[in-house]
Design a protein around this motif. Structure first.
Motif, PDB file in Angstrom:
ATOM      1  N   ALA A 152      39.323   5.684 -71.344  1.00 60.95           N
ATOM      2  CA  ALA A 152      39.368   4.935 -72.606  1.00 60.95           C
ATOM      3  C   ALA A 152      37.982   4.517 -73.065  1.00 60.95           C
ATOM      4  O   ALA A 152      37.727   4.348 -74.260  1.00 60.95           O
ATOM      5  CB  ALA A 152      40.264   3.713 -72.441  1.00 60.95           C
TER       6      ALA A 152
ATOM      7  N   ARG B 276      40.887  10.656 -73.856  1.00 62.59           N
ATOM      8  CA  ARG B 276      41.259   9.389 -73.223  1.00 62.59           C
ATOM      9  C   ARG B 276      41.823   9.631 -71.823  1.00 62.59           C
ATOM     10  O   ARG B 276      41.490   8.925 -70.865  1.00 62.59           O
ATOM     11  CB  ARG B 276      42.284   8.664 -74.091  1.00 62.59           C
ATOM     12  N   ASP B 277      42.658  10.677 -71.692  1.00 64.35           N
ATOM     13  CA  ASP B 277      43.290  10.962 -70.406  1.00 64.35           C
ATOM     14  C   ASP B 277      42.297  11.511 -69.382  1.00 64.35           C
ATOM     15  O   ASP B 277      42.375  11.187 -68.190  1.00 64.35           O
ATOM     16  CB  ASP B 277      44.442  11.967 -70.587  1.00 64.35           C
TER      17      ASP B 277
ATOM     18  N   LYS C  30      37.321   8.573 -81.568  1.00 63.70           N
ATOM     19  CA  LYS C  30      38.288   8.366 -82.642  1.00 63.70           C
ATOM     20  C   LYS C  30      38.122   9.374 -83.769  1.00 63.70           C
ATOM     21  O   LYS C  30      39.091   9.738 -84.421  1.00 63.70           O
ATOM     22  CB  LYS C  30      38.154   6.945 -83.200  1.00 63.70           C
TER      23      LYS C  30
ATOM     24  N   GLN D 211      43.721  11.875 -77.474  1.00 67.22           N
ATOM     25  CA  GLN D 211      44.462  11.517 -76.266  1.00 67.22           C
ATOM     26  C   GLN D 211      43.957  12.298 -75.056  1.00 67.22           C
ATOM     27  O   GLN D 211      43.881  11.760 -73.948  1.00 67.22           O
ATOM     28  CB  GLN D 211      45.964  11.766 -76.469  1.00 67.22           C
TER      29      GLN D 211
END
Length: 641
Positions: free
Chosen positions: A584, A579-580, A589, A576
């Motif tokens: 994205a 991503r932030d 992953k 996360q």
């Protein structure tokens, strides 16, 4: 602060004005800087561009670097000042040499090498641990006008062999062993095997016998103590050499074929070292300087040996680690005991200290009142490490970026000229003399703030490599052919509108995720900001749909223990964060928690090697890997899809 009036000094001036002079009038700028050096024949011009792109500095000058590092300080009143401190927690010993004592040792060593047939222009390989005799041998070669090539003590025989074969030394200077925290490593068997593998055989091997392990000497071997006995040989005076003559050859971490021997010239390097100590690092005559590197690295050559001694400073040679010898307070003890004004080390060393001492308890036990700066180089300085060191030390923590090839910083905060604002993640601005340009794939300069290939417009300043050992053609094809009139650094990044440089990693480490070019550095920055993460690495692994996808490895801080559920939670948080902070499109992953990351001895993380393992290839493992067992332990993790 008043500006210095001494010729060549730039302290107390405006950085932009100094930089402007260095690029608009390099001839006048570097001839003025050359006044900081004593010349046998003073140069009348700075740059010879007649054979461009093979440039030469101070083409009509003559000097001797050893004279500048030792004799002149003795002549001018520093005979009794400590020149070199050797602190060895692994052998529980300390030695100090004044300038007069070091000169005596070097002159006798030079006389001994001369007796073994070494003269001006000959080559000598130095295969030594971090002991004063390594520095003495380097300076003795310089005194004779011989060319030294330092190879890490304990280097594998196969790698030592190719270096011996390439540089063809008349003599190899070595030791009976190296000493580490938990073991003693015999050097002589490795040296003998290397010589047997090499097409070149040296005439002699000069061996320092250490009490931790003595070596059996053969016919070509000479005992250091015997040769250095007072009266055994006549001490050697200094030999003038051309400024364009080589001082040393230092090999980059080649893995196959003939390694690249980086040539360092004599005059340009001496000027750059002397100028940079005060202008970039704020270190002058009489100051104490602690550079926690190894003489096998360019940092050790430039800022353990030549830079501080050419300046008349006191330099600390440390035989130990940042942690484990005996604890994570080792560096702070050195600073306190010797009154170091500045410490220069690698970010990975600070990360190792923070991993074991996250609250700075060991640091708090030492008086660091003499410390004015912490300088870091060798691996990208992530903002989290910068913040920890800044908060704990309360002094400016200064990143600087350079390479074996350049010999001294390409970009830094020039604290001796004008301390500039520190921006985490940036080594600050271009060093005077360097013209940094960021180019796109077509060779066009990109707009400020846009990433591309970081290149240096030719000519580069004094002290940078003039060529590769015995191979001008390879130098041009490896470094100067990608973009006309530019040196290719191999690093990617950007320069912002204020001139601040951001190095995001090797161009090999740029990920291409579904057509989007992403730097590993930006993702690592996001991961390193997590409070449980000590250090991390991101690499791009092959993906049939997106071309590449990022994969991350993280090492936890000491004291952080997670069960399976805790690891799963951490992975979610890290994904996360990327991503932030990155977006994205990064599509991170897979994150694995591991015990350690594989690195070179200088602290560079082996991202390319790990990527090759993850892609199912046979990895190309650099010869300078610090601990092969770390990579072996990671192999099953990396090969797991």
């Amino acid at each position: 602060m008043d500006s210095r009036t001494t010729a060549g000094h730039t302290t107390g001036q405006d950085y932009r004005e100094v930089y402007r002079r260095s690029t608009e009038d390099p001839e006048g700028f570097w001839l003025e800087a050359a006044e900081l050096i004593d010349w046998h024949r003073r140069p009348t011009r700075a740059l010879d561009d007649s054979a461009a792109p093979l440039y030469r500095w101070f083409p009509d000058g003559e000097l001797n670097v050893c004279f500048n590092a030792l004799d002149r300080h003795v002549i001018h009143g520093r005979a009794d000042q400590v020149a070199l401190v050797h602190d060895s927690p692994v052998t529980d010993s300390r030695r100090e040499y004044t300038y007069a004592q070091l000169l005596d040792e070097v002159a006798r060593c030079a006389g001994g090498l001369r007796a073994l047939g070494v003269g001006k222009g000959d080559t000598v390989v130095i295969y030594m641990p971090m002991v004063p005799e390594a520095v003495i041998a380097m300076l003795a070669c310089a005194r004779l006008g011989a060319v030294h090539s330092v190879v890490f003590g304990g280097f594998a025989p196969a790698e030592l062999a190719v270096r011996i074969e390439d540089v063809a030394p008349k003599v190899v200077v070595s030791a009976s062993c190296g000493v580490e925290r938990t073991r003693v490593i015999p050097y002589k068997p490795m040296l003998d095997e290397a010589i047997s593998r090499s097409a070149h055989t040296p005439d002699h091997c000069l061996i320092l016998q250490r009490e931790q392990h003595t070596a059996e000497l053969g016919e070509r071997d000479v005992d250091w103590a015997t040769l250095m006995t007072p009266g055994a040989v006549e001490p050697a005076g200094w030999t003038p050499v051309a400024a364009t003559d080589p001082l040393y050859v230092l090999y980059t971490s080649g893995t196959t074929g003939r390694p690249k021997g980086i040539v360092r010239d004599t005059g340009g390097y001496a000027v750059a070292m002397r100028w940079s100590m005060e202008s970039l690092y704020g270190i002058g005559p009489g100051d104490t300087w602690f550079c926690a590197s190894d003489v096998g690295w360019v940092v050790g050559h430039s800022y353990i040996v030549y830079g501080p001694l050419l300046t008349g400073a006191t330099t600390v040679l440390y035989e130990g680690k940042p942690v484990g010898t005996p604890n994570p307070g080792a560096f702070w003890r050195i600073v306190e005991e010797y009154g170091a004004k500045a410490l220069f080390t690698a970010p990975t060393a600070i990360r190792a200290i923070t991993k074991e001492d996250p609250e700075g308890e060991h640091l708090g036990r030492h008086d660091l009142s003499t410390l004015q700066h912490l300088f870091l180089a060798g691996e990208r300085l992530d903002p989290d490490t910068w913040r920890w060191a800044t908060d704990q030390l309360g002094v400016p923590v200064v990143d600087n970026w350079w390479q074996t090839e350049t010999g001294w910083p390409i970009a830094t905060n020039p604290v001796g000229i004008e301390p500039l604002e520190i921006r985490p993640g940036s080594p600050t601005v271009a060093t005077p003399g360097y013209r940094i340009e960021v180019l796109d794939e077509r060779g066009d300069q990109v707009e400020p703030g846009t990433e591309g290939a970081i290149c240096l417009r030719l000519p580069m300043p004094p002290g940078t490599l003039p060529t590769l050992w015995g191979d001008d053609e390879r130098y041009v094809s490896s470094y100067l052919s990608a973009y006309p009139e530019h040196y290719l650094t191999g690093d990617g990044g950007m320069v912002d509108a204020d001139g601040y440089v951001y190095v995001m990693g090797r161009t090999d480490d740029v990920l291409n995720v579904a057509g989007h070019r992403l730097s590993s550095g930006s993702m690592e920055e996001a991961l390193a900001g997590h409070p449980q993460v000590a250090e991390c690495a991101v690499m791009g692994v092959a993906d049939p749909l997106k071309g590449q996808v990022p994969r991350a490895l993280v090492v936890l801080k000491d004291g952080v223990e997670l069960d399976e559920a805790g690891v799963d939670q951490l992975v979610q948080e890290l994904v996360q964060r990327v991503r932030d902070e990155v977006g994205a499109v990064a599509a991170l992953k897979q994150v694995d928690v591991v015990g350690a990351l594989p690195k070179t001895r200088s602290g560079k993380i082996l991202r390319k090697t790990m990527r090759q393992l993850a892609d199912g290839e046979d990895p190309v493992v650099p010869s300078t890997i610090e601990d092969p067992a770390v990579l072996e332990a990671l192999a099953p993790v990396l090969r797991r899809s």
